[in-house]
Motif scaffolding. Structure first.
Motif, short mmCIF file in Angstrom:
data_model
loop_
_atom_site.label_atom_id
_atom_site.label_comp_id
_atom_site.label_asym_id
_atom_site.label_seq_id
_atom_site.Cartn_x
_atom_site.Cartn_y
_atom_site.Cartn_z
N TYR A 114 67.79 55.64 73.29
CA TYR A 114 68.61 54.90 72.66
C TYR A 114 70.03 55.83 72.56
N GLU A 136 70.70 44.21 82.39
CA GLU A 136 69.17 44.10 81.09
C GLU A 136 68.00 43.37 82.81
N THR A 168 73.86 51.46 81.11
CA THR A 168 72.90 51.04 79.78
C THR A 168 71.56 50.06 79.98
N LYS A 170 68.92 47.43 78.76
CA LYS A 170 68.66 46.89 77.99
C LYS A 170 67.24 46.30 78.57
N GLU A 196 63.04 44.27 72.99
CA GLU A 196 64.67 45.25 73.58
C GLU A 196 64.37 46.89 73.54
N LYS A 198 65.57 50.42 75.19
CA LYS A 198 67.24 50.84 75.22
C LYS A 198 66.87 51.92 76.17
#
Length: 357
Positions: A114, A136, A168, A170, A196, A198
């Motif tokens: 994270y 995503e 990044t 998600k 969710e 990360k």
């Protein structure tokens, strides 16, 4: 060469041939996070071998030294204690445990998935003003769906990112728990429905890498794999433009059809994506008349609906189910959408705000 040795050499040839095709990707990663995780494996293994190797050596040495036929070995039947030997026996493992504990503590915080990246690799910091690529990820049965919100595209079973640009991720899932894992890039992290997780990572070398689910999730698990492409900035831009030009639209209805379980799904591209679709998947409210989880939680935080809430159920009407190809499947009931909760700033908290009820 004697016949027996020749036979042994011939028997070893198939083993050598099989090993020649192995690609120890965990020990030869292409991303900085994976490199740091590999180094942890090396360091931990070395520290443990500091105890394991001497113990194995001394076990074999004592068995040979004090064998029955060795009459020259010292025989001390009354010996029962040695302070110096006790210090060695207990101090060495204690120091190694302290070292492993310190290493674990530091790496747990440094490599927290994270935590945003602080560098591109051991020699380079992240240039000022660099914006990470946001991807995503949705684990479906049994395929992977990737959204690129800034680029406005989506893909199935194919992922790409520019080299030396922070990423990044998600991550969520549509039904059961899965595990998102690209060994060359970073460690695995779980994908869970209604939640969710990360992951921050970076790819430092161009190439094609394997991605898959590392958590068993049913019949199609073995085929739940995808290709991850490390591209130059120019090639990544071309890849995005190609998808925009040739891909279709991933609407909510199209997603509901894609969500149905299927095995070994081919690569698909979508040049446009319905607004708020990933958020609706995360909050389990893709259907137009279904209440989002965050709206339920907002209502519950304010006291709930009481007895009327127990009757607030809905499902897709038959005409819609037939249009989506669900006419022959069991009807699924869920909490119906109502008025939409708002956050303190007054902004709408759910993509269901503008849906017909």
């Amino acid at each position: 060469m004697p016949p027996l040795k020749k036979l042994r050499a011939l028997l070893l040839l198939p083993v050598v041939a099989l090993l020649s095709g192995c690609n120890a990707v965990l020990l030869r990663p292409s991303g900085d996070i994976a490199v740091q995780q590999r180094d942890l494996i090396y360091i931990s293994t070395f520290l443990m071998l500091l105890i394991i190797v001497p113990v194995i050596f001394l076990t074999l040495f004592f068995a040979w030294r004090y064998r029955r036929s060795n009459t020259k070995a010292t025989y001390s039947p009354d010996w029962d204690h040695s302070t110096q030997l006790e210090l060695v026996i207990w101090a060495a493992p204690l120091l190694i445990i302290i070292a492993l504990g310190a290493l674990t503590w530091i790496s747990t915080h440094t490599l927290d998935p994270y935590r945003p990246l602080s560098r591109l690799d051991a020699q380079r910091e992240i240039p000022a003003g660099t914006k990470p690529l946001v991807v995503e990820v949705v684990a479906l049965d049994w395929k992977w769906l990737f959204f690129y919100p800034a680029e406005g595209i989506a893909t199935v079973n194919e992922l790409a990112a520019p080299v030396d640009r922070p990423i990044t991720f998600k991550i969520t899932a549509s039904s059961v728990m899965n595990s998102f894992f690209i060994p060359a890039l970073a460690g695995q992290i779980y994908a869970m429905p209604g939640m969710e997780t990360k992951l921050h990572a970076v790819i430092n070398k161009p190439g094609e890498f394997e991605g898959f689910s590392a958590n068993y999730s049913g019949a199609g698990f073995s085929g739940m794999r995808f290709k991850f492409h490390g591209l130059s900035n120019g090639n990544f831009d071309q890849w995005v433009q190609k998808i925009k030009a040739g891909g279709g639209e991933l609407s909510r209805d199209a997603y509901l059809q894609l969500e149905r379980p299927s095995e070994r799904e081919p690569v698909r591209h979508y040049g446009s994506v319905a607004g708020g679709l990933y958020d609706a998947i995360l909050n389990r409210c893709v259907e137009n008349n279904r209440m989002c989880m965050k709206d339920m939680m907002a209502i519950d935080a304010n006291g709930g609906l009481g007895l009327p809430g127990t009757y607030n159920l809905a499902s897709l009407d038959l005409a819609t189910r037939i249009r989506l190809g669900f006419g022959d499947t069991p009807t699924r009931s869920y909490v119906a959408a109502m008025c939409t909760a708002s956050d303190p700033s007054g902004a709408t908290a759910s993509p269901s705000a503008d849906r017909p009820l």
